[in-house]
Design a protein around this motif. Structure first.
Motif, mmCIF file in Angstrom:
data_model
loop_
_atom_site.group_PDB
_atom_site.id
_atom_site.type_symbol
_atom_site.label_atom_id
_atom_site.label_comp_id
_atom_site.label_asym_id
_atom_site.label_seq_id
_atom_site.Cartn_x
_atom_site.Cartn_y
_atom_site.Cartn_z
ATOM 1 N N ASP A 1 11.163 6.299 12.395
ATOM 2 C CA ASP A 1 11.855 6.311 11.248
ATOM 3 C C ASP A 1 11.214 6.861 10.037
ATOM 4 N N ALA A 2 10.322 7.753 10.380
ATOM 5 C CA ALA A 2 9.556 8.712 9.069
ATOM 6 C C ALA A 2 9.275 9.923 9.704
ATOM 7 N N PHE A 3 9.013 10.970 8.722
ATOM 8 C CA PHE A 3 8.562 12.120 9.382
ATOM 9 C C PHE A 3 7.174 12.490 8.655
ATOM 10 N N ALA A 4 6.593 13.305 9.258
ATOM 11 C CA ALA A 4 5.006 13.806 8.686
ATOM 12 C C ALA A 4 4.978 14.054 7.411
ATOM 13 N N GLY A 5 4.330 13.732 6.418
ATOM 14 C CA GLY A 5 4.362 14.279 5.159
ATOM 15 C C GLY A 5 5.040 13.095 4.091
ATOM 16 N N GLU A 6 5.936 12.171 4.752
ATOM 17 C CA GLU A 6 6.733 11.355 3.805
ATOM 18 C C GLU A 6 5.555 10.422 3.083
ATOM 19 N N LYS A 7 6.118 9.934 1.953
ATOM 20 C CA LYS A 7 4.891 8.979 1.354
ATOM 21 C C LYS A 7 6.146 7.649 0.991
ATOM 22 N N LYS B 1 0.890 -1.220 0.022
ATOM 23 C CA LYS B 1 -0.092 -0.145 -0.040
ATOM 24 C C LYS B 1 0.787 1.304 0.145
ATOM 25 N N GLN B 2 0.469 2.327 -0.779
ATOM 26 C CA GLN B 2 1.166 3.455 -0.769
ATOM 27 C C GLN B 2 0.535 4.370 0.400
ATOM 28 N N VAL B 3 1.391 4.928 1.342
ATOM 29 C CA VAL B 3 0.899 5.674 2.471
ATOM 30 C C VAL B 3 1.314 7.017 2.473
ATOM 31 N N ARG B 4 1.008 7.970 3.325
ATOM 32 C CA ARG B 4 1.562 8.987 3.507
ATOM 33 C C ARG B 4 1.310 9.343 5.002
ATOM 34 N N TYR B 5 2.609 9.539 5.811
ATOM 35 C CA TYR B 5 2.499 9.869 7.111
ATOM 36 C C TYR B 5 1.856 11.062 7.638
ATOM 37 N N LEU B 6 1.046 10.984 8.781
ATOM 38 C CA LEU B 6 0.389 12.052 9.286
ATOM 39 C C LEU B 6 1.361 12.594 10.485
ATOM 40 N N LYS B 7 1.973 11.825 11.076
ATOM 41 C CA LYS B 7 2.577 12.144 12.431
ATOM 42 C C LYS B 7 3.948 11.357 12.267
ATOM 43 N N SER B 8 4.947 12.167 12.756
ATOM 44 C CA SER B 8 6.236 11.592 12.839
ATOM 45 C C SER B 8 6.512 10.355 13.622
#
Length: 51
Positions: A12-18, A2-9
């Motif tokens: 290992d990922a920051f908000a807005g990262e796909k 699944k392709q996702v976009r992070y809403l919260k940091s």
């Protein structure tokens, strides 16, 4: 997958990262409110060919 976009940091990922995640992991993060699913997968467009 699944392709996702992070809403919260996260750790290992920051908000807005796909990212592309496994179905199971993506569903868990969605239920916790960390990601949202993206319906379309971004594709690179091909340039015009010269004749």
């Amino acid at each position: 997958m699944k392709q996702v976009r992070y809403l919260k940091s996260t750790h290992d990922a920051f908000a807005g990262e796909k990212r592309c995640l496994s179905d199971r992991d993506a569903e868990i993060l969605r239920l916790m409110g960390y990601v949202e699913f993206l319906n379309t997968v971004e594709k690179k467009t091909q340039g015009k060919r010269k004749k």
